[in-house]
Design an enzyme around this catalytic site. Structure first.
Site, PDB file in Angstrom:
ATOM      1  N   SER A   1       0.804  -1.196   0.095  1.00  0.00           N
ATOM      2  CA  SER A   1      -0.016  -0.222   0.023  1.00  0.00           C
ATOM      3  C   SER A   1       0.865   1.209  -0.073  1.00  0.00           C
ATOM      4  O   SER A   1       1.949   1.211   0.351  1.00  0.00           O
ATOM      5  CB  SER A   1      -0.963  -0.042   1.326  1.00  0.00           C
ATOM      6  OG  SER A   1      -1.530   1.312   0.922  1.00  0.00           O
TER       7      SER A   1
ATOM      8  N   LYS B   1      -4.537  -6.558   3.430  1.00  0.00           N
ATOM      9  CA  LYS B   1      -4.678  -5.696   2.382  1.00  0.00           C
ATOM     10  C   LYS B   1      -5.981  -5.427   1.941  1.00  0.00           C
ATOM     11  O   LYS B   1      -6.390  -4.281   1.785  1.00  0.00           O
ATOM     12  CB  LYS B   1      -3.725  -6.099   1.277  1.00  0.00           C
ATOM     13  CG  LYS B   1      -3.609  -4.975   0.146  1.00  0.00           C
ATOM     14  CD  LYS B   1      -3.236  -3.632   0.453  1.00  0.00           C
ATOM     15  CE  LYS B   1      -2.788  -2.796  -0.741  1.00  0.00           C
ATOM     16  NZ  LYS B   1      -3.758  -2.366  -1.579  1.00  0.00           N
TER      17      LYS B   1
ATOM     18  N   GLU C   1     -10.106   1.969   3.554  1.00  0.00           N
ATOM     19  CA  GLU C   1      -9.880   3.198   2.622  1.00  0.00           C
ATOM     20  C   GLU C   1     -11.158   3.738   2.003  1.00  0.00           C
ATOM     21  O   GLU C   1     -11.167   4.800   1.946  1.00  0.00           O
ATOM     22  CB  GLU C   1      -8.442   2.674   1.731  1.00  0.00           C
ATOM     23  CG  GLU C   1      -8.321   3.805   0.773  1.00  0.00           C
ATOM     24  CD  GLU C   1      -7.350   3.321   0.010  1.00  0.00           C
ATOM     25  OE1 GLU C   1      -7.666   3.526  -1.527  1.00  0.00           O
ATOM     26  OE2 GLU C   1      -6.293   2.606   0.038  1.00  0.00           O
TER      27      GLU C   1
ATOM     28  N   HIS D   1      -7.565  -3.414   4.664  1.00  0.00           N
ATOM     29  CA  HIS D   1      -7.176  -1.977   4.415  1.00  0.00           C
ATOM     30  C   HIS D   1      -7.805  -1.433   3.463  1.00  0.00           C
ATOM     31  O   HIS D   1      -8.156  -0.045   3.511  1.00  0.00           O
ATOM     32  CB  HIS D   1      -5.727  -2.331   4.147  1.00  0.00           C
ATOM     33  CG  HIS D   1      -4.884  -0.993   3.628  1.00  0.00           C
ATOM     34  ND1 HIS D   1      -5.238  -0.169   2.365  1.00  0.00           N
ATOM     35  CD2 HIS D   1      -4.084  -0.192   4.114  1.00  0.00           C
ATOM     36  CE1 HIS D   1      -4.558   0.618   2.147  1.00  0.00           C
ATOM     37  NE2 HIS D   1      -3.867   0.904   3.400  1.00  0.00           N
ATOM     38  N   ASN D   2      -7.834  -1.777   2.134  1.00  0.00           N
ATOM     39  CA  ASN D   2      -8.460  -1.263   1.096  1.00  0.00           C
ATOM     40  C   ASN D   2     -10.079  -0.973   1.342  1.00  0.00           C
ATOM     41  O   ASN D   2     -10.715   0.019   1.048  1.00  0.00           O
ATOM     42  CB  ASN D   2      -8.476  -2.108  -0.350  1.00  0.00           C
ATOM     43  CG  ASN D   2      -7.156  -1.880  -0.875  1.00  0.00           C
ATOM     44  OD1 ASN D   2      -6.034  -1.834  -0.111  1.00  0.00           O
ATOM     45  ND2 ASN D   2      -6.978  -2.214  -1.779  1.00  0.00           N
TER      46      ASN D   2
END
Length: 494
Positions: A131, A185, A192, A188-189
Site C-alpha cells: 500500500s 490488504k 480506505e 485495508h482497502n
C-alpha cells in the site's frame, strides 16, 4: 553486473513495479527486472534505471539465471489470470527453497490456492499486500506479507529495509500464513473506501449546507489536519481544494465529474464480512455510494422529478457546526476502523492465521493510504488488551465517542434535514446506536419469523426453544416448547 548476482527479481514494469525496483536499488539491493513486453524493459533500462544497479532481462530464463540463491522473484502484474500465467512460466525454472512473491492486489483465496499448488515443489509462495500507491512504492510503502515463516526469514531483510519507517520501526511485519497478507490488504482497502467516503460526506455538508467554496474548504481541512484527524487523506484533501484548473481558472475539483468506480477490493471485503457474519456497515455504505455515483444520467433525470427538502438556507452557528462536522467525521472514522479490525479478528479465527492487530495498526502508520495519527491510539488499545473484542470498548475510544456523540448526531440530523446524503456517517452512527443497545427490536423480528414460518424463538425468562400458534384455535395450545430442528428448504430461504 555478473550473472547470479541480483538480490531480488521483479516481474512487471508498470508504474508500481518500476517504482519498487527503484526503491529496492536505492536501499542497496541489486535488482533483475523482466516485463512480458521487452520494449517496456528496454525503455526502463535506458530511462529511469540507467546507471543504476538494475539488470534488465529479456526472457524468463535469463531473469531466473540473474538471481542469487535462494532466488526471490516478486510479481507485480494485474490480479487474476495474469498472476497464474506468470507463475506458470516462472515456477518450473525455480528450485526448492526459492521464493515467489505476489505483490499485486490479489484475492486472498487465490493466494491460498496458489500456495497449495506450489507446496509440493518446495517453492515458497508469499502473498504481499503493498500500500502507498506510486509514491509509497518509490519512497517506502506499507507491506503486509503472508506466507510461511521460512519464507519470511528469507525476505524480511530486504522488505523491512524498503518499507516506510515510522519512529525507527519499519512498516512491514509478518502477517501470518498463506493468504493472511492479502486478506489484511483487502481489509485495508475496505477501510480506505470508508475513510474516503466519510471525508466526501463532510465535504458535501460543508459545501451544500454552508455554501463553502474551494479556498475556504482547503483552509478547513488544513486546520483539521493539525488535530486528531491528522492523516494522509485529510492532508491531500486540503491540497486538492487549492488546485486551479488551467483550462477554466476554476478550482479543479469543481470541474471533475461526480462519477466513481471501484476495482473490486471493496466488494471482496463485503463478501468476506457477509460470509463471516461481521458488520462493516460504513464500508458497505461507501461501496454503495460509489455505485449510486456511477449512475450519473439516472440521477440527473431524478433530480428534475423528485421533491427537494424545503429548508435551503442554514441559520445556525457556522463555526459550531463546522466543529460538529469534524467530530462526526472523527467518530465515524473510529467506527469504520472498529468494524475493519473486527473483520480482521474474525478472519484470523476463520483461517487460523493468528493475526496480531497491534502489528497491523503499527505498519499502517506509514507508507499506506490510510496512514493517520490516530493509528497510534489503535496500537495502544491492542497493547492494553490483545483480546479486545471491539475497538469502541477501549477506554480511549469510549472517551472520544462520549465527547463527540452530541456533535455527531447534530451533523447527521442536520444533513438529513437539508437533504444531503450522508450514508457512511449515518451507517456509522446506526452501528454505534445498535452496538450500545442492550435490547434491540429483533424480538419482534423473531415473532414475525415464527408466525409465518414456524422458525421458533427463545424467551428472556426461561430456557428452551419455543413456537407459538399465533392465530389461536380451541384445539391447540397457544405456545409450546419446540425441539431445535433443521429448517425446511423453503423456511431457510424465507
Amino acid at each position: 553486473m555478473n550473472a547470479n548476482q541480483c538480490d531480488i527479481g521483479l516481474i512487471g514494469l508498470a508504474v508500481m513495479g518500476e517504482n519498487l525496483a527503484l526503491n529496492l536499488e536505492s536501499k542497496g539491493f541489486s535488482v533483475a527486472v523482466f516485463n512480458r513486453t521487452t520494449e517496456v524493459t528496454e525503455r526502463f533500462a535506458t530511462g529511469r534505471a540507467k546507471g543504476k544497479n538494475i539488470q534488465p532481462t529479456r526472457t524468463m530464463e535469463e531473469f531466473v539465471t540473474a538471481l542469487k540463491k535462494p532466488r526471490i522473484a516478486m510479481i507485480m502484474v494485474k490480479a487474476g489470470a495474469p498472476v497464474d500465467a506468470v507463475i506458470g512460466q516462472l515456477a518450473p525454472l525455480l528450485e526448492k527453497g526459492d521464493v515467489i512473491i505476489d505483490g499485486g492486489n490479489s484475492l486472498f483465496t487465490d493466494t491460498q490456492r496458489r500456495g497449495r499448488e506450489l507446496e509440493g515443489t518446495g517453492i515458497h509462495f508469499v502473498g504481499m499486500g503493498v500500500s502507498g500507491g506510486e509514491e509509497g512504492a518509490l519512497k517506502g510503502p506499507s507491506l503486509m506479507p503472508g506466507g510461511s515463516r521460512d519464507s519470511w526469514d528469507i525476505i524480511a531483510p530486504i522488505f523491512r529495509k524498503i518499507a516506510a519507517q515510522v519512529d525507527g520501526e519499519p512498516c512491514c511485519r509478518y502477517m501470518g500464513p498463506n493468504g493472511a497478507g492479502h486478506y489484511v490488504k483487502m481489509v485495508h482497502n475496505g477501510i480506505e473506501y470508508g475513510d474516503i467516503q466519510l471525508i466526501c460526506e463532510a465535504y458535501a455538508i460543508l459545501k451544500d449546507i454552508l455554501g463553502m467554496q474551494a479556498p475556504e474548504l482547503a483552509d478547513v481541512f488544513a486546520e483539521w489536519n493539525k488535530g486528531e484527524l491528522h492523516s494522509y487523506l485529510i492532508e491531500i484533501t486540503s491540497e486538492i481544494f487549492r488546485k486551479i484548473d488551467p483550462d477554466t481558472g476554476k478550482p479543479l475539483v469543481d470541474m471533475i465529474l461526480d462519477k466513481a468506480g471501484q476495482k473490486g477490493t471493496g466488494i471482496w471485503t463485503l463478501q468476506s464480512a457477509i460470509r463471516q457474519s461481521v458488520v462493516i456497515s460504513t464500508i458497505n455504505a461507501a461501496v454503495e455510494a460509489r455505485v449510486v455515483s456511477s449512475r450519473k444520467e439516472d440521477r440527473i433525470a431524478a433530480s428534475k422529478i423528485l421533491p427537494q427538502p424545503r429548508d435551503r438556507k442554514f441559520k445556525g452557528n457556522r463555526p459550531r457546526f463546522i466543529d460538529a462536522i469534524r467530530d462526526a467525521l472523527y467518530a465515524s472514522k473510529i467506527v469504520s476502523y472498529a468494524q475493519g479490525m473486527e473483520l480482521l479478528r474474525s478472519g484470523s479465527t476463520e483461517y487460523n492465521w493468528n493475526l496480531n492487530l497491534s502489528d497491523i495498526a503499527t505498519i499502517w502508520r506509514g507508507g499506506c493510504i490510510i496512514r493517520a495519527k490516530f493509528l497510534n491510539r489503535i496500537v495502544e488499545a491492542y497493547q492494553r488488551d490483545p483480546a479486545l473484542h471491539n475497538l469502541l470498548l477501549d477506554r480511549y475510544f469510549t472517551r472520544i465517542l462520549r465527547k463527540t456523540q452530541r456533535n455527531w448526531r447534530l451533523a447527521v440530523s442536520t444533513a438529513i434535514k437539508y437533504g444531503v446524503a450522508v450514508p457512511a456517517f449515518s451507517a456509522s452512527l446506526a452501528y454505534f446506536d445498535s452496538y450500545r443497545s442492550a435490547r434491540l427490536p429483533a424480538n419482534l423480528l423473531q415473532a414475525q419469523r415464527d408466525f409465518f414460518g414456524a422458525h421458533t424463538y427463545e424467551r428472556i425468562d426461561k430456557p428452551g426453544v419455543f413456537h407459538t400458534e399465533w392465530i389461536e384455535s380451541d384445539q391447540k395450545p397457544a405456545e409450546k416448547p419446540s425441539e431445535p430442528k433443521t429448517p425446511e428448504p423453503h423456511q431457510a430461504a424465507e
